[in-house]
Enzyme design. Structure first.
Site, PDB file in Angstrom:
ATOM      1  CB  SER A   1      42.620  37.613  43.589  1.00 24.03           C
ATOM      2  OG  SER A   1      41.940  38.668  44.241  1.00 24.03           O
TER       3      SER A   1
ATOM      4  CD  GLU B   1      37.431  39.907  40.889  1.00 23.55           C
ATOM      5  OE1 GLU B   1      37.805  40.742  40.049  1.00 23.55           O
ATOM      6  OE2 GLU B   1      38.025  39.720  41.968  1.00 23.55           O
ATOM      7  CG  LEU B   2      33.218  33.236  39.072  1.00 21.25           C
ATOM      8  CD1 LEU B   2      32.224  32.579  38.138  1.00 21.25           C
ATOM      9  CD2 LEU B   2      33.953  32.172  39.872  1.00 21.25           C
ATOM     10  NE  ARG B   3      41.768  37.754  38.634  1.00 21.30           N
ATOM     11  CZ  ARG B   3      42.824  38.200  39.341  1.00 21.30           C
ATOM     12  NH1 ARG B   3      42.635  38.917  40.435  1.00 21.30           N
ATOM     13  NH2 ARG B   3      44.045  37.953  38.919  1.00 21.30           N
TER      14      ARG B   3
ATOM     15  NE  ARG C   1      42.997  42.613  37.163  1.00 16.18           N
ATOM     16  CZ  ARG C   1      41.843  43.188  36.855  1.00 16.18           C
ATOM     17  NH1 ARG C   1      41.587  43.574  35.601  1.00 16.18           N
ATOM     18  NH2 ARG C   1      40.926  43.376  37.777  1.00 16.18           N
TER      19      ARG C   1
ATOM     20  CG  HIS D   1      45.261  46.321  39.052  1.00 17.77           C
ATOM     21  ND1 HIS D   1      44.437  46.304  37.945  1.00 17.77           N
ATOM     22  CD2 HIS D   1      44.532  45.802  40.077  1.00 17.77           C
ATOM     23  CE1 HIS D   1      43.262  45.784  38.291  1.00 17.77           C
ATOM     24  NE2 HIS D   1      43.295  45.482  39.563  1.00 17.77           N
TER      25      HIS D   1
ATOM     26  CE  LYS E   1      40.182  46.215  41.739  1.00 15.52           C
ATOM     27  NZ  LYS E   1      40.217  44.784  41.367  1.00 15.52           N
TER      28      LYS E   1
ATOM     29  NE  ARG F   1      43.487  44.514  50.298  1.00 18.21           N
ATOM     30  CZ  ARG F   1      43.221  44.131  49.058  1.00 18.21           C
ATOM     31  NH1 ARG F   1      41.956  43.902  48.717  1.00 18.21           N
ATOM     32  NH2 ARG F   1      44.177  43.971  48.172  1.00 18.21           N
TER      33      ARG F   1
ATOM     34  CD  GLN G   1      41.486  39.330  47.766  1.00 14.43           C
ATOM     35  OE1 GLN G   1      41.432  38.111  47.696  1.00 14.43           O
ATOM     36  NE2 GLN G   1      41.432  40.117  46.711  1.00 14.43           N
TER      37      GLN G   1
END
Length: 243
Positions: A221, A45-47, A81, A136, A163, A202, A225
């Site tokens: 992120s 995942e490239l944020r 995001r 979120h 998600k 998780r 996490q």
């Protein structure tokens, strides 16, 4: 085999290796780490909102994605995001950036209630990119009934994957998220509990068909996490994955 076929093939292969592990990277990571550092991950995942070079220069952002694809050859999830749902920077031209990155991505992530969601759904369908519609809540975990309403809105968007990530403050929140995961075990969902008290989700929710869990390499992120190495080891011990 053209790019569209490759993207669909990568998605099918990913679903065979569930629960999948997405490692969250920034532009600095792409420039500095080796492929060996991603051992055990299934996708990147490239944020973009976490990029140090995130500005109006689309060439700079595109170059990072091109390098990531060439250097690591992983399926790529592009996430930009929004600041309203935890983004690190406020980026106005998100749709333009997503369009520029189509050649490099198998997945896009967009907030369910964002103004760009419908347009990005259309773009992703045209290019066989799977769309993750995300939600979120950093203040609490809503009730199961409230989560059902969010899920319905995501399905109206015709998202490929839904998600939901919420803040966990007590054990009851973990139970709510697990109950919702079990209820939607036959849907394509990702359910995550954030915060230190959300860490068990998780690990547990992916065992019960939450498709992807997100791991950190250098920078978290989201709160709670787990590191890539730890999540790979835990899944191996639990016997839910062979690698």
């Amino acid at each position: 085999m053209d790019r569209c076929d490759i993207k669909l093939l990568n998605f099918s292969m990913l679903l065979k290796n569930l629960p999948a592990i997405a490692v969250v990277l920034t532009d600095r990571d792409i420039l500095s780490i080796s492929k060996e550092a991603l051992k055990g991950a299934d996708l990147i995942e490239l944020r973009v909102d976490m990029f140090e070079t995130c500005d109006d220069n689309l060439n700079t952002i595109e170059n990072i994605f091109a390098l990531a694809k060439k250097k690591f050859n992983f399926p790529i999830l592009c996430t930009i995001r929004s600041s309203q749902e935890g983004g690190k920077k406020n980026i106005e031209n998100r749709l333009q950036i997503y369009e520029r990155l189509i050649p490099y991505c198998e997945f896009f992530d967009i907030e369910i209630f964002s103004k760009e969601a419908t347009s990005l759904r259309q773009i992703s369908q045209q290019h066989n990119i799977k769309l993750i519609a995300s939600y979120h809540r950093f203040d609490l975990t809503p009730s199961v009934d409230e989560l059902e309403e969010v899920f319905k809105d995501a399905k109206k968007l015709n998202a490929d994957i839904v998600k939901i990530a919420t803040m966990v403050d007590e054990k009851r929140d973990l139970e709510t998220l697990l109950l919702f995961t079990l209820k939607h075990r036959n849907d394509k969902i990702i359910i995550i509990g954030m915060g230190e008290k959300g860490i068990p989700s998780r690990i547990i929710n992916p065992v019960f068909y939450s498709l992807i869990t997100y791991a950190s390499l250098n920078i978290n992120s989201a709160p709670g996490q787990i590191s890539l190495q730890d999540i790979v080891n835990i899944f191996r011990i639990l016997g839910v994955r062979s690698n």
